[in-house]
Every structure is written in structure tokens, then in C-alpha cells.
Design a protein around this motif. Structure first.
Motif, PDB file in Angstrom:
ATOM      1  N   MET A 223       0.812  -1.205   0.000  1.00 39.29           N
ATOM      2  CA  MET A 223       0.000   0.000   0.000  1.00 39.29           C
ATOM      3  C   MET A 223       0.858   1.274   0.000  1.00 39.29           C
ATOM      4  O   MET A 223       0.472   2.282  -0.593  1.00 39.29           O
TER       5      MET A 223
ATOM      6  N   LEU B 292      -7.947   4.860   0.726  1.00 34.10           N
ATOM      7  CA  LEU B 292      -7.795   3.468   1.118  1.00 34.10           C
ATOM      8  C   LEU B 292      -6.335   3.023   1.140  1.00 34.10           C
ATOM      9  O   LEU B 292      -5.969   2.127   1.903  1.00 34.10           O
ATOM     10  N   ARG B 293      -5.492   3.647   0.332  1.00 35.53           N
ATOM     11  CA  ARG B 293      -4.082   3.242   0.299  1.00 35.53           C
ATOM     12  C   ARG B 293      -3.320   3.764   1.518  1.00 35.53           C
ATOM     13  O   ARG B 293      -2.713   2.988   2.267  1.00 35.53           O
TER      14      ARG B 293
ATOM     15  N   GLN C 248      -4.711   2.369   4.871  1.00 38.61           N
ATOM     16  CA  GLN C 248      -4.302   1.015   5.225  1.00 38.61           C
ATOM     17  C   GLN C 248      -2.830   0.952   5.630  1.00 38.61           C
ATOM     18  O   GLN C 248      -2.441   0.092   6.424  1.00 38.61           O
TER      19      GLN C 248
ATOM     20  N   ALA D 281      -5.580  -6.518   0.889  1.00 28.73           N
ATOM     21  CA  ALA D 281      -5.665  -5.393  -0.042  1.00 28.73           C
ATOM     22  C   ALA D 281      -7.032  -5.333  -0.719  1.00 28.73           C
ATOM     23  O   ALA D 281      -7.580  -4.249  -0.939  1.00 28.73           O
TER      24      ALA D 281
ATOM     25  N   SER E  41     -10.223  -3.461   1.673  1.00 26.86           N
ATOM     26  CA  SER E  41     -10.571  -2.269   0.909  1.00 26.86           C
ATOM     27  C   SER E  41     -12.057  -2.257   0.563  1.00 26.86           C
ATOM     28  O   SER E  41     -12.716  -1.213   0.639  1.00 26.86           O
TER      29      SER E  41
ATOM     30  N   TYR F 165     -14.820   0.419   1.759  1.00 27.59           N
ATOM     31  CA  TYR F 165     -15.642   1.100   0.741  1.00 27.59           C
ATOM     32  C   TYR F 165     -17.126   0.986   1.094  1.00 27.59           C
ATOM     33  O   TYR F 165     -17.879   1.961   1.004  1.00 27.59           O
TER      34      TYR F 165
END
Length: 291
Positions: free
Chosen positions: A47, A176-177, A180, A222, A226, A230
Motif C-alpha cells: 500500500m 484506502l491506500r 491502510q 488489499a 478495501s 468502501y
């Protein structure tokens, strides 16, 4: 409705269900906390690379703190509790039933974050739990003296429930990247010392462990995490958590296909009851949105 909104729930259920398959592959060759520490480190590296390449926005210091706290619940304590309890002898069916109490706790606590749970949704939550019990009833072994492992699994249940509610309340929107990176760095910071203290840190790098690790990093974490984030961002936490009721059913089908585990009429009936329960929860959310 965007395409991702339609495919996210079934895709999440499929990915989340593979977690039990991965655990079965890795369990004979790796200590649980050691495997998880490697997994978290891999996710952070992946990430971080994606975030830097895309020049993604980083959370504010305040949001980083909130993400770290929620990550300790959703990642570190939840996964450690489940993996270690099963390693210590708690039957997987018992663990699955305990963890799948999460939608009940989330629905009960939903008013704390400003969500109202309608009677129809409560009926769906109850039906979903009943269906899960039917699916895994033949695998249950409650009251067999599983003291510490049972407590660890209960800790996992409270951790993922609390972490989910905390994140929805304090930091519902984040990249989200980079988000995380923060969450899994926090999970690694507590899991690695625990693995060093409690385990010999044994991990045999063979084909099974390699496949389990790659799938855990690239797909389960991942992809699955994610998708969960979401759905939490775009939906009600009660509806999102209720989709987890379907995980034991999908896992049972996978185990039947891959390992030849039995899949009787009671389990199939339980799948139908679970599907009806989740439908009642989710359709209520759609009706409220339209109105």
C-alpha cells in the motif's frame, strides 16, 4: 447505482470466506502471530508503494490516530484472536459462530453512531444468526473446556465490532491506500513484539505458505479490507456487517469443493435462512434511501 456498489458485497463475501481456506493451508507450517506479522508487513509495503506512486493524500495527524486505533481492533486483535484460538484447539465452527455474533452487536450499538435499526432489520439480523447456526451446527463443540481459546475468540468479536463502529464514527472517509498503511503499521507494531514474546516465530516457507501469504496480502487484505472500508463509507454499518453472515455458508461450499467436507441438507437450509435474513437487512436500507 455505480457498478462497484453492486458487485462489492458479493465480492467481499467471497474474498472474506477464503480466509478460512488460507488459514487451513498455513496452519501446519507457521505460528499464527508470526504469519500475521509477515502479512501486515507485506500489506504496508504494497500500500505504501501504491500510495507513493499515485501521490495519494495522507490523513491528518488526528485521522491517523483514529485509523491506528480502529486498525488495532479490525486487524491486530481480531485476526490474532481468531487465529490463535483456533491454533489452541477451538473448533473452527465454534469460532465462526462467535465471530458471526458481530451483526447483533453492531445493530445493538448502531444508535451510538446515529443509525436507526428498523424492526424489519432486527428480524433480518435474527434470521441471519439462526441460519449461521444451522450451517455450522454439526461443527460446533461448545462447552468442551475451551477456556482461554474461547476468551480469545470473544476478544476478537469485541475487537472487530468496536473497531468497525469506531472507524465509522470518527474517520469514515480516507484514502484506502494511505489509510491502510497507517492501520497495518499499527497492527504490525503490536503483533510483531507479541509474536517474538509468545511464539518461537516458526514459519516454513513452502508452496502452501507462499500461496497463503500472497493471497492474504494481495486478495484478503488489499482486496477484502478495501471493499469492507468502501462499503462502510457508502452504506450503513448494520447492513455491511450483516453481509458477514453469508461468509460461513460460502466457506462451507468452498470446503466441500476443495477438501471434500460434507454439506448436508441442514447446512443448505441454513444458507437459505441466512440469505433471507441478510436480504431483510439490506432491502430495508435501500427502501430508506429511496424514501
Amino acid at each position: 447505482m455505480p457498478l462497484l456498489d453492486r458487485i462489492a458485497p458479493p465480492l467481499f463475501i467471497f474474498i472474506w470466506a477464503t480466509g478460512y481456506i488460507v488459514a487451513k493451508l498455513a496452519a501446519p507450517y507457521a505460528d499464527p502471530l508470526t504469519f500475521l506479522a509477515w502479512r501486515y508487513a507485506g500489506v504496508v509495503a504494497l500500500m505504501l508503494g501504491l500510495a507513493l506512486a499515485a501521490r495519494a493524500a495522507w490523513p491528518s495527524p488526528r485521522d491517523m490516530a483514529h485509523l491506528a486505533i480502529s486498525g488495532l481492533g479490525i486487524q491486530a486483535l481480531y485476526l490474532a484472536g481468531v487465529w490463535v484460538s483456533i491454533r489452541q484447539g477451538l473448533p473452527a465452527g465454534t469460532a465462526a459462530l462467535i465471530v458471526n455474533l458481530q451483526p447483533v452487536l453492531v445493530a445493538a450499538a448502531a444508535p451510538l453512531i446515529g443509525e436507526r435499526v428498523a424492526p424489519r432489520q432486527w428480524a433480518g439480523v435474527a434470521l441471519g444468526l439462526a441460519g449461521v447456526i444451522l450451517v455450522i451446527w454439526h461443527k460446533l463443540n461448545i462447552g468442551a473446556g475451551f477456556g482461554p481459546p474461547l476468551l480469545l475468540c470473544l476478544m476478537a468479536l469485541l475487537a472487530i465490532t468496536g473497531g468497525t463502529l469506531y472507524q465509522k464514527r470518527f474517520v469514515p472517509h480516507f484514502d484506502l491506500r494511505t489509510g491502510q498503511v497507517v492501520q497495518f503499521a499499527a497492527a504490525l507494531a503490536v503483533t510483531l513484539p507479541a509474536a517474538w514474546w509468545f511464539e518461537p516465530m516458526r514459519i516454513e516457507w513452502n508452496a502452501s505458505v507462499g500461496v497463503a501469504m500472497a493471497w492474504s496480502i494481495l486478495v484478503l487484505t488489499a482486496g477484502g479490507i478495501s471493499l469492507m472500508f468502501y462499503m462502510l463509507r457508502h452504506g450503513r454499518v448494520t447492513a455491511v456487517s450483516s453481509t458477514m453472515y453469508l461468509v460461513p455458508s460460502v466457506t462451507s461450499v468452498m470446503a466441500w469443493l476443495l477438501f471434500g467436507e460434507t454439506l448436508g441438507a441442514q447446512a443448505i437450509a441454513g444458507m437459505g435462512v441466512t440469505l433471507l435474513g441478510v436480504y431483510l437487512v439490506v432491502v430495508q436500507r435501500k427502501t430508506e434511501t429511496v424514501s
